[in-house]
Enzyme design. Structure first.
Site, PDB file in Angstrom:
ATOM      1  N   ASP A 223       3.049   7.529  -7.047  1.00 27.97           N
ATOM      2  CA  ASP A 223       4.314   7.272  -6.276  1.00 27.97           C
ATOM      3  C   ASP A 223       5.651   7.602  -7.184  1.00 27.97           C
ATOM      4  O   ASP A 223       6.455   7.926  -6.507  1.00 27.97           O
ATOM      5  CB  ASP A 223       4.403   5.889  -5.856  1.00 27.97           C
TER       6      ASP A 223
ATOM      7  N   HIS B 133      -0.880  -0.301 -11.248  1.00 24.19           N
ATOM      8  CA  HIS B 133      -1.814   0.149 -10.405  1.00 24.19           C
ATOM      9  C   HIS B 133      -3.148  -0.768 -10.631  1.00 24.19           C
ATOM     10  O   HIS B 133      -3.642  -0.798 -11.754  1.00 24.19           O
ATOM     11  CB  HIS B 133      -2.279   1.757 -10.317  1.00 24.19           C
TER      12      HIS B 133
ATOM     13  N   HIS C 123       0.983  -1.417   0.010  1.00 28.53           N
ATOM     14  CA  HIS C 123      -0.140   0.186  -0.035  1.00 28.53           C
ATOM     15  C   HIS C 123       0.942   1.267  -0.096  1.00 28.53           C
ATOM     16  O   HIS C 123       1.522   1.651  -1.183  1.00 28.53           O
ATOM     17  CB  HIS C 123      -1.080  -0.056   1.154  1.00 28.53           C
TER      18      HIS C 123
END
Lengths: 381, 381
Positions: free
Chosen positions: A318, A264, A225
């Protein structure tokens, strides 16, 4: 738990199960759309983290007066009690920041005289407390572990400015503060991810907001996560120069290893949170002398696009937040804590929304063990 | 999150959704059966909390040598570090015990050098740490808030004996220790209740055991979950004498109010955890001069049986554990913390089991808010 298993629906991981309705954030993974009431791209370009939080909590943009009252309320809650500052400096210096943050947020509950007041007003106040104080908890712990004096918050600054000020002991440039603010906006909410969902399970027993956010921090911590942006940076540091990128990526493919920061579970298009951030990451890398790092990132994206772009694997949020945080001089092991500092606005927004129509979340378990086993006395085992 | 909503299954509260398989505890609510590998009634009569925990962790009863190694390991982990004893006495005295416990368990992670080691061996060790140290955290905080000297654990005692010793500063009688032990056995596990499920969501991101148990404590805290046994005691204290019970219960019915400690979402028969506990509660009430309380409880059960027994509403485990804890002289607001002290064995057992076949738990959300809202500049709002 019933024997009437025929009425049951089995979904390990809850991949296809809708557990609640929400008007907070809409994700269309196929087309790469994320809306928090309004579009994420509009917010990243025009809004602030404070305004985006208002939007998530009240489901509409504030008027000028509402926004200035809201930010004044945040600022007046920045500072910690002496007990909390003392607790920060009593923590082991080698503790990992996410464990420290989870413990410190949990401790905020201990000094709240209305901690178990279940009213919506009290829940809003507790959400405000955590939103405003988390930057001091994170920056304070980072300075404590480095043996530096703690820096008290600047009650005039925005959340982004104030965090960088408490972390570094000096006011950030406007561009640095804006980069931080954009990262905070982009991470503020993202549907029913695991940490948000875990916080809903906690609040569904009519527990309290501190418990719910403590749960969420502990859940975000996992490498599946929130731990991913730190992984991106570790990867970038392993690549010597932009010239080695191509062979590095190809070697990863050959070894069947993942490239951190790409793909993702939800998005099959370009992650809408990465678009604007990429532009900003470049600017901030330039300002801070980190262009070599940015060039490596851009090259990874090129190679990935050539190799797997057709499969819908693109950089996610990210990927460019990692280079942004690094350019801002933030320690790698604080990246996930920064994610928490932002996502607290989404966690609390979802809990507040869920409580309006609360239902205990208690799923079923398919028992596959033995039955009617006898208790055998220890002398006969 | 996908637009392909037709493949989705909607279940608010997850009432009919199986989220995982487990061989840990089997509940048959219609017939009133609870098995932890073996039957709960057998365990309550013949086993100990230590042995039941072994059973939950290893899914079989231990041999004599295995049990003595296991208990020796528990005993050697009872004591806290100086840092943890110091943290207990630094907490605000008026903090509620569940908030204190959540914070202290979270803080145990800070001094564990292998806190993020994901191996099963490390996870077992962390589970052992929490199981063994939670009694000291709870008893220590209770003595601190009362201004009493903290009592160090007795390394020769069982978990039940040791807890009562650290709480009261004197060794419990055999019968008191046995009553405590039975309560610990009966609360150790109960399928996918909300706190256990929340801990699974946390661990499913590959976070750590401390995070998972911290999540579970915060979730158990809610009045729709672990907070119920405290409610039973508050109710009993409102009834003057056994003669007022009938009218008290009838008045509650007339006001459409709940009788605490009766009925359960799962059981439609006598809660199998209440049977043996009831007998024991009577003995301990007699020993400690609390028969008036026990008589009130028994009378409530009679009236409830007369009024709603036919509907399958019976006393649950909270009903007689409340009178047992009260007879043992335990403060009302510690009851839920005792529940946690027991359930930690089930929480950790479920996390250990889930990790053997981990899958991220990330459900879907049905978005019911607006789309494509424009960002309106603040000057135009």
């Amino acid at each position: 738990m019933s024997t009437a298993m025929q009425e049951m629906h089995t979904d390990i991981g809850l991949v296809n199960t809708i557990v609640a309705r929400s008007s907070l954030s809409f994700i269309n993974g196929e087309e790469g759309i994320l809306e928090y009431v309004g579009s994420i791209d509009d917010l990243a370009r025009n809004s602030t983290f404070e305004e985006s939080t208002y939007l998530l909590w009240y489901r509409r943009l504030p008027s000028r007066t509402e926004l200035s009252d809201f930010t004044a309320n945040i600022c007046s809650n920045y500072d910690l009690s002496e007990t909390m500052w003392d607790m920060i400096v009593s923590l082991p210096r080698d503790a990992s920041p996410m464990h420290a943050l989870r413990t410190l947020v949990s401790a905020l509950a201990l000094e709240d005289p209305a901690v178990d007041d279940p009213s919506e007003e009290a829940n809003m106040r507790k959400s405000m407390t955590m939103l405003a104080k988390m930057p001091a908890l994170i920056a304070g712990f980072d300075r404590h572990r480095k043996g530096l004096d703690l820096v008290r918050p600047d009650g005039e600054a925005t959340i982004a400015e104030n965090f960088l000020y408490m972390l570094n002991g000096e006011k950030p440039t406007e561009r640095m503060a804006r980069a931080m603010d954009i990262c905070l906006i982009l991470h503020a909410d993202h549907g029913f991810n695991a940490s948000t969902f875990a916080s809903l399970v906690t609040i569904s027993t009519l527990s309290d907001m501190y418990s719910a956010v403590t749960t969420a921090i502990g859940t975000l911590k996992g490498p599946l996560h929130g731990g991913a942006n730190e992984g991106v940076m570790h990867m970038l540091q392993k690549i010597d120069s932009v010239d080695s990128v191509d062979s590095f990526v190809m070697q990863k493919f050959a070894n069947n290893e993942k490239i951190m920061g790409f793909g993702h579970r939800v998005y099959k298009a370009y992650d809408p949170r990465a678009t604007y951030l990429k532009t900003f990451a470049e600017g901030i890398a330039q300002d801070t002398g980190n262009m070599a790092l940015f060039e490596k990132s851009k090259k990874i994206e090129e190679v990935m696009d050539r190799e797997v772009g057709a499969k819908g694997i693109y950089p996610n949020v990210d990927f460019y937040s990692a280079t942004t945080y690094f350019s801002l001089g933030i320690e790698l092991d604080l990246f996930t804590a920064l994610f928490a500092m932002s996502r607290v606005s989404g966690w609390t927004a979802h809990c507040l929304e869920y409580l309006q129509n609360n239902r205990l979340i208690r799923p079923r378990c398919d028992y596959n063990g033995p039955h009617e086993q006898e208790y055998v006395s220890i002398s006969l085992r």
